[in-house]
Scaffold this motif. Structure first.
Motif, PDB file in Angstrom:
ATOM      1  N   LYS A 154       0.873  -1.189   0.000  1.00  0.00           N
ATOM      2  CA  LYS A 154       0.000   0.000   0.000  1.00  0.00           C
ATOM      3  C   LYS A 154       0.900   1.225   0.000  1.00  0.00           C
ATOM      4  O   LYS A 154       1.671   1.413   0.923  1.00  0.00           O
ATOM      5  N   ALA A 155       0.784   2.026  -1.039  1.00  0.00           N
ATOM      6  CA  ALA A 155       1.675   3.173  -1.156  1.00  0.00           C
ATOM      7  C   ALA A 155       0.934   4.473  -0.881  1.00  0.00           C
ATOM      8  O   ALA A 155      -0.253   4.589  -1.148  1.00  0.00           O
ATOM      9  N   TYR A 156       1.645   5.429  -0.308  1.00  0.00           N
ATOM     10  CA  TYR A 156       1.060   6.756  -0.110  1.00  0.00           C
ATOM     11  C   TYR A 156       2.182   7.783  -0.103  1.00  0.00           C
ATOM     12  O   TYR A 156       3.351   7.451   0.111  1.00  0.00           O
ATOM     13  N   PHE A 157       1.815   9.034  -0.364  1.00  0.00           N
ATOM     14  CA  PHE A 157       2.817  10.084  -0.383  1.00  0.00           C
ATOM     15  C   PHE A 157       2.734  10.900   0.900  1.00  0.00           C
ATOM     16  O   PHE A 157       1.685  11.394   1.268  1.00  0.00           O
ATOM     17  N   SER A 158       3.864  11.013   1.596  1.00  0.00           N
ATOM     18  CA  SER A 158       3.942  11.892   2.747  1.00  0.00           C
ATOM     19  C   SER A 158       5.400  12.297   2.853  1.00  0.00           C
ATOM     20  O   SER A 158       6.238  11.514   3.279  1.00  0.00           O
ATOM     21  N   SER A 159       5.726  13.444   2.373  1.00  0.00           N
ATOM     22  CA  SER A 159       7.068  13.986   2.114  1.00  0.00           C
ATOM     23  C   SER A 159       7.918  13.125   1.158  1.00  0.00           C
ATOM     24  O   SER A 159       8.814  13.622   0.508  1.00  0.00           O
ATOM     25  N   THR A 160       7.610  11.864   1.060  1.00  0.00           N
ATOM     26  CA  THR A 160       8.219  11.043   0.016  1.00  0.00           C
ATOM     27  C   THR A 160       7.283   9.869  -0.280  1.00  0.00           C
ATOM     28  O   THR A 160       6.192   9.790   0.294  1.00  0.00           O
ATOM     29  N   ILE A 161       7.729   8.957  -1.140  1.00  0.00           N
ATOM     30  CA  ILE A 161       6.912   7.782  -1.420  1.00  0.00           C
ATOM     31  C   ILE A 161       7.102   6.776  -0.294  1.00  0.00           C
ATOM     32  O   ILE A 161       8.224   6.437   0.066  1.00  0.00           O
ATOM     33  N   ASN A 162       6.002   6.347   0.285  1.00  0.00           N
ATOM     34  CA  ASN A 162       6.027   5.376   1.378  1.00  0.00           C
ATOM     35  C   ASN A 162       5.256   4.139   0.954  1.00  0.00           C
ATOM     36  O   ASN A 162       4.204   4.253   0.328  1.00  0.00           O
ATOM     37  N   ILE A 163       5.778   2.994   1.304  1.00  0.00           N
ATOM     38  CA  ILE A 163       5.064   1.760   0.988  1.00  0.00           C
ATOM     39  C   ILE A 163       4.957   0.902   2.237  1.00  0.00           C
ATOM     40  O   ILE A 163       5.948   0.621   2.903  1.00  0.00           O
ATOM     41  N   GLU A 164       3.727   0.530   2.544  1.00  0.00           N
ATOM     42  CA  GLU A 164       3.501  -0.414   3.629  1.00  0.00           C
ATOM     43  C   GLU A 164       3.190  -1.757   3.012  1.00  0.00           C
ATOM     44  O   GLU A 164       2.459  -1.832   2.036  1.00  0.00           O
ATOM     45  N   ARG A 165       3.751  -2.787   3.594  1.00  0.00           N
ATOM     46  CA  ARG A 165       3.480  -4.112   3.066  1.00  0.00           C
ATOM     47  C   ARG A 165       2.581  -4.865   4.029  1.00  0.00           C
ATOM     48  O   ARG A 165       3.035  -5.351   5.056  1.00  0.00           O
TER      49      ARG A 165
END
Ligand SMILES: CC(C)CCC[C@@H](C)[C@H]1CC[C@H]2[C@@H]3CC=C4C[C@@H](O)CC[C@]4(C)[C@H]3CC[C@]12C
Length: 417
Positions: free
Chosen positions: A162-173
């Protein structure tokens, strides 16, 4: 916006100048995007010539380490061996450079529903098998099973990035894996840490891990791994600390590990005595053997994506987009046909289950991690399906040529085997 490009090697610099504007355009679209980032289209120069289904390979690049707990009689030391194997899977999975130090293209292809990736490792640990299947496209979910019969070890899991943008690209697996060891009838429940992308302003892309991930063993040991990066804790990128303790005594770790998952780490016992220093860089990797594209099933990743991958490797932006579009459109058409016919895509190797009792039992030990806990979508390897496929293969039964859904699109004209 003014920007500074960090000093880089000469040939890299020229490319980066060229890519700068495409990059910032891309970042602008990323920053304002709400929803699932994995569906965002990255600029062509970032496209990796492989699909996310291939990531399951990283679980067993060192089959010797994967099977090593099976030979250990002591459950505490088994927990340590499981942790050591897990740590060995992180480096290449998140590396931004290949073996030769060259920058890798980082954005993997988005697998389509039903995409499979099969292979095996053959080395002194015997034969270790891999089956991966994209079991969901939206939201994305990849299921995998890796097993070695000679050692009675199997790993089964599913991951939903699950990806989201918050100051950079973040991905939670989201999702989890379970390592099962036959000899002790023991399970180890494993989660993955968060990833974020560093260096997006300077275009020096480097994935970094953060937060906590866990391993819980059914023999009563808990492992917590804390990830940190530059400017925090040790001040070095790719850092981690890990502790293994008995479930009922979090204050007295049996082992503590500390170092870098991309480099080397130390193992200390409960009293702080140094037991070992492990250099992850010197580990020999066993390459995964994959059938030649011509003899692959039409749904196998490298066969299905071949035109796209060829175009990426030829730096042909137009053909890349065109061939990707063909697959995406075919998938849309297929989904529509399924809807109209009131059918759903039959997964080839995995089946969805309501609950996973082993995971539920082991997951409750984790309190505060969002990627922990059985997700809403649990996929289990389906022994029945697998047996049928193997029997058919053995008897030389070919897949019927008639298509399940006449999509009119080449590679989708296939039927359950
Ligand atoms: C588009 C530009 C910024 C490139 C950024 C690279 C990103 C997209 C790369 C770097 C590391 C990659 C992740 C590394 C490992 C995994 C585990 C796998 O099971 C699912 C995909 C996932 C989660 C990858 C998704 C894509 C990823 C996050």
């Amino acid at each position: 916006m003014s920007l500074t490009i960090a000093p880089v090697k000469c040939e890299e610099k020229r490319d980066e100048q060229q890519h700068k504007s495409a990059w910032f355009q891309f970042m602008k679209s990323v920053a304002t995007f709400r929803g699932d980032l994995t569906s965002l289209t990255a600029p062509p120069f970032l496209l990796a010539p492989r699909s996310i289904v291939e990531y399951s390979t990283y679980w067993s690049e060192h089959p010797r380490l994967l099977v090593s707990p099976a030979k250990e009689e002591c459950p505490k030391r088994r927990a340590l061996l499981v942790l050591q194997w897990f740590l060995s899977t992180l480096k290449h999975q998140h590396a931004s450079r290949d073996e030769n130090g060259k920058r890798k293209k980082m954005k993997p292809l988005n697998p389509f529903l039903g995409e499979i990736f099969l292979g095996k490792w053959v080395d002194d640990a015997g034969t270790t098998h891999l089956i991966t299947e994209q079991v969901s496209h939206h939201p994305p979910a990849t299921a995998y099973r890796i097993w070695n019969d000679a050692h009675g070890v199997r790993l089964e899991g599913h991951v939903s990035p699950k990806a989201y943008f918050s100051s950079t690209i973040n991905i939670e697996r989201q999702g989890y894996s379970i390592l099962h060891i036959d000899k002790y009838n023991e399970d180890h429940w494993i989660t993955m840490p968060k990833v974020h992308v560093e260096g997006i302003v300077t275009l020096q892309i480097a994935p970094e891990l953060s937060g906590v991930s866990h391993i819980h063993s059914s023999s009563g040991y808990t492992t917590c791994i804390n990830y940190s990066s530059k400017g925090w804790l040790k001040g070095k990128s790719n850092s981690f600390t890990a502790a293994i303790y008995p479930d009922n005594d979090e204050s007295h770790p049996l082992f503590t590990l500390e170092g870098r998952w991309s480099d080397s780490y130390t193992i200390k016992d409960g009293k702080g005595k140094l037991l070992e220093t492990v250099n992850l860089g010197s580990l020999r990797r066993t390459p995964l053997e994959v059938a030649p594209v011509e003899s692959q099933h039409p749904l196998e990743s490298r066969r299905a994506w071949k035109p796209v991958v060829d175009a990426i490797n030829a730096n042909d932006i137009f053909t890349t987009g065109h061939e990707k579009g063909k697959i995406e459109n075919a998938q849309r058409a297929l989904r529509k046909m399924e809807r109209d016919a009131g059918k759903t895509w039959v997964r080839r190797y995995f089946s969805q289950v309501e609950e996973d009792p082993i995971a539920e039992k082991l997951a409750v030990k984790s309190k505060n991690s969002t990627s922990d806990g059985p997700g809403r979508m649990i996929w289990k390897f389906d022994e029945e399906k697998y047996k049928r496929i193997m029997e058919n293969q053995h008897n030389g039964i070919k897949s019927p040529t008639r298509s399940r859904f006449d999509s009119g699109v080449g590679f989708l004209e296939i039927e359950e085997v």
